[in-house]
Scaffold this motif. Structure first.
Motif, mmCIF file in Angstrom:
data_model
loop_
_atom_site.group_PDB
_atom_site.id
_atom_site.type_symbol
_atom_site.label_atom_id
_atom_site.label_comp_id
_atom_site.label_asym_id
_atom_site.label_seq_id
_atom_site.Cartn_x
_atom_site.Cartn_y
_atom_site.Cartn_z
ATOM 1 N N LEU A 45 0.827 -1.210 0.000
ATOM 2 C CA LEU A 45 0.000 0.000 0.000
ATOM 3 C C LEU A 45 0.858 1.255 0.000
ATOM 4 N N TYR A 46 1.995 1.216 0.675
ATOM 5 C CA TYR A 46 2.892 2.369 0.681
ATOM 6 C C TYR A 46 3.391 2.677 -0.722
ATOM 7 N N PHE A 47 3.763 1.642 -1.464
ATOM 8 C CA PHE A 47 4.302 1.849 -2.803
ATOM 9 C C PHE A 47 3.224 2.137 -3.846
ATOM 10 N N ASP A 48 2.045 1.544 -3.719
ATOM 11 C CA ASP A 48 1.032 1.634 -4.775
ATOM 12 C C ASP A 48 -0.245 2.376 -4.390
ATOM 13 N N LEU A 49 -0.299 3.008 -3.235
ATOM 14 C CA LEU A 49 -1.535 3.659 -2.803
ATOM 15 C C LEU A 49 -1.938 4.800 -3.724
ATOM 16 N N SER A 50 -0.988 5.548 -4.230
ATOM 17 C CA SER A 50 -1.332 6.665 -5.116
ATOM 18 C C SER A 50 -1.987 6.174 -6.399
ATOM 19 N N SER A 51 -1.508 5.064 -6.945
ATOM 20 C CA SER A 51 -2.131 4.545 -8.162
ATOM 21 C C SER A 51 -3.493 3.929 -7.866
ATOM 22 N N ILE A 52 -3.665 3.355 -6.695
ATOM 23 C CA ILE A 52 -4.959 2.806 -6.320
ATOM 24 C C ILE A 52 -5.974 3.925 -6.154
ATOM 25 N N PHE A 72 -5.062 0.789 -12.593
ATOM 26 C CA PHE A 72 -4.997 -0.608 -12.210
ATOM 27 C C PHE A 72 -3.566 -0.990 -11.890
ATOM 28 N N THR A 73 -3.420 -1.781 -10.872
ATOM 29 C CA THR A 73 -2.110 -2.308 -10.520
ATOM 30 C C THR A 73 -1.819 -3.486 -11.425
ATOM 31 N N SER A 74 -0.586 -3.584 -11.863
ATOM 32 C CA SER A 74 -0.242 -4.688 -12.759
ATOM 33 C C SER A 74 -0.317 -6.019 -12.018
ATOM 34 N N MET A 75 -0.591 -7.050 -12.762
ATOM 35 C CA MET A 75 -0.676 -8.385 -12.176
ATOM 36 C C MET A 75 0.676 -8.842 -11.637
ATOM 37 N N GLU A 76 1.758 -8.363 -12.249
ATOM 38 C CA GLU A 76 3.083 -8.723 -11.758
ATOM 39 C C GLU A 76 3.306 -8.164 -10.352
ATOM 40 N N THR A 77 2.855 -6.936 -10.123
ATOM 41 C CA THR A 77 3.005 -6.330 -8.810
ATOM 42 C C THR A 77 2.168 -7.059 -7.775
ATOM 43 N N LEU A 78 0.922 -7.364 -8.133
ATOM 44 C CA LEU A 78 0.064 -8.107 -7.205
ATOM 45 C C LEU A 78 0.634 -9.494 -6.915
#
Length: 143
Positions: free
Chosen positions: A80-87, A92-98
């Motif tokens: 969440l720290y790294f991807d909260l802004s994009s969320i 959409f978050t990439s499937m690789e990141t998830l």
């Protein structure tokens, strides 16, 4: 399930999240205060705290559920720290990141679970999960 038993693992998980993300947040200040090489060492140790915490907690308390919580929640907090802004922006978050953070969360949960069992075979499995966690963690940042 006793709610009081969950307070300690959730508190420890929160402290780990604050410690690891706080180092990233105050990286510029730490660089000027203590130097960049020491800041990098603190960042690396903070991130390995994510992998060592479930093993340590499981070995000390033998609490299976608490160990799994400590293995999963800090990784989700880091995600969440790294991807909260994009969320928040609706991207959409990439499937690789998830998949990357999902595998780290699963390995952290397995570390804690195996470490909380009193048999040496399971403790060896916990160490193997830790080593896989470290390899996948480093591999994810290199690619």
């Amino acid at each position: 399930m006793n709610i009081k038993k969950l307070i300690l693992p959730i508190t420890i998980s929160s402290v780990i999240i604050v410690a690891t993300t706080g180092v990233f947040y105050f990286e510029q200040t730490l660089d000027t205060t203590i130097g960049s090489s020491l800041t990098s060492l603190i960042e690396i140790l903070g991130l390995f705290l994510l992998a060592l915490a479930p093993i340590t907690y499981g070995l000390i308390t033998r609490d299976k559920i608490g160990s799994v919580i400590i293995g999963v929640i800090p990784v989700i907090g880091l995600y969440l720290y790294f991807d909260l802004s994009s969320i928040i922006s609706g991207d959409f978050t990439s499937m690789e990141t998830l998949a990357y953070f999902g595998v780290l969360a699963i390995l952290g949960a397995l570390e804690g679970y195996f470490a909380s069992i009193k048999k040496i075979e399971y403790n060896i499995l916990a160490i193997c999960c830790f080593l896989f966690w470290v390899v996948i963690f480093i591999r994810g940042f290199v690619d």
